[in-house]
Design a protein around this motif. Structure first.
Motif: not given
Length: 153
Positions: A45-50, A68-74, A94-99
Motif C-alpha cells: 500500500r502506498g507504493e507510488a512512482p513520481p 491501484a489508482l492510475v493516472w494517465a494524462g488528465e 503514475s499510479y498508487r497502490i491502494t490495497s
C-alpha cells in the motif's frame, strides 16, 4: 518449436524498489534483442512512482492482484485485479497502490528502461548497506528517456 529464451523464477534478478518492495526483472533487452522488458512488482500500500513520462517506450501494466489508482494524462482510474492499462510513450502517468499488497506486471517496448531500475534500485543478491533506501533519481530517469514531472500522486 524452440524457445529462444527461458528463465526460471530463481534466475530473475530481484531488485529492492520503492518502500523496500521488490521488482523482479523477468525479461530484459539482453534476452529480447532490445524488443521488450518485462518486470513484476511485489508492492505494498502506498507504493507510488513520481508523476513521469517516457519518451522511448510504451508501457503496459497488468494488475494481477490488488487495487491501484492510475493516472494517465488528465484521467484518473481505479484498477482492480485483472485490470490492464496501456500507456503510450509521451503520456504522463503514475499510479498508487491502494490495497495492502499488489502484484503488478509491467511490460515496456522497446526495452531499455530496466537500466534505470537497476541503477536506482538495489540487487537483492548483494548485501544491503546500512540505511539504504530507494529514492527516485530524476537524473538517472533522464538518461533512460524518462522525465520526472512531479511528486507521486
Amino acid at each position: 518449436m524452440s524457445i529462444p529464451y527461458l528463465a526460471r523464477p530463481e534466475q530473475h534478478q530481484q531488485l529492492e524498489w520503492l518502500n523496500g518492495d521488490t521488482l523482479s526483472i523477468l525479461l530484459d533487452g539482453a534476452a529480447t534483442n532490445g524488443q521488450l522488458m518485462v518486470g513484476r512488482f511485489d508492492v505494498s500500500r502506498g507504493e507510488a512512482p513520481p508523476w513521469h513520462v517516457h519518451t522511448r517506450e510504451d508501457e503496459v501494466f497488468l494488475l494481477i492482484s490488488g487495487t491501484a489508482l492510475v493516472w494517465a494524462g488528465e484521467e484518473e482510474s481505479e484498477l482492480t485485479a485483472g485490470g490492464i492499462v496501456f500507456l503510450p510513450r509521451n503520456v504522463p502517468h503514475s499510479y498508487r497502490i491502494t490495497s495492502e499488497k499488489a502484484d503488478l506486471l509491467m511490460i515496456n517496448t522497446p526495452a531499455g528502461i530496466e537500466g534505470m531500475f537497476r541503477e536506482t534500485g538495489r540487487d537483492r543478491s548483494t548485501p544491503r548497506p546500512d540505511g539504504f533506501t530507494v529514492t527516485p533519481r530524476p537524473e538517472v530517469a533522464v538518461a533512460y528517456g524518462s522525465t520526472v514531472l512531479g511528486p507521486p500522486r
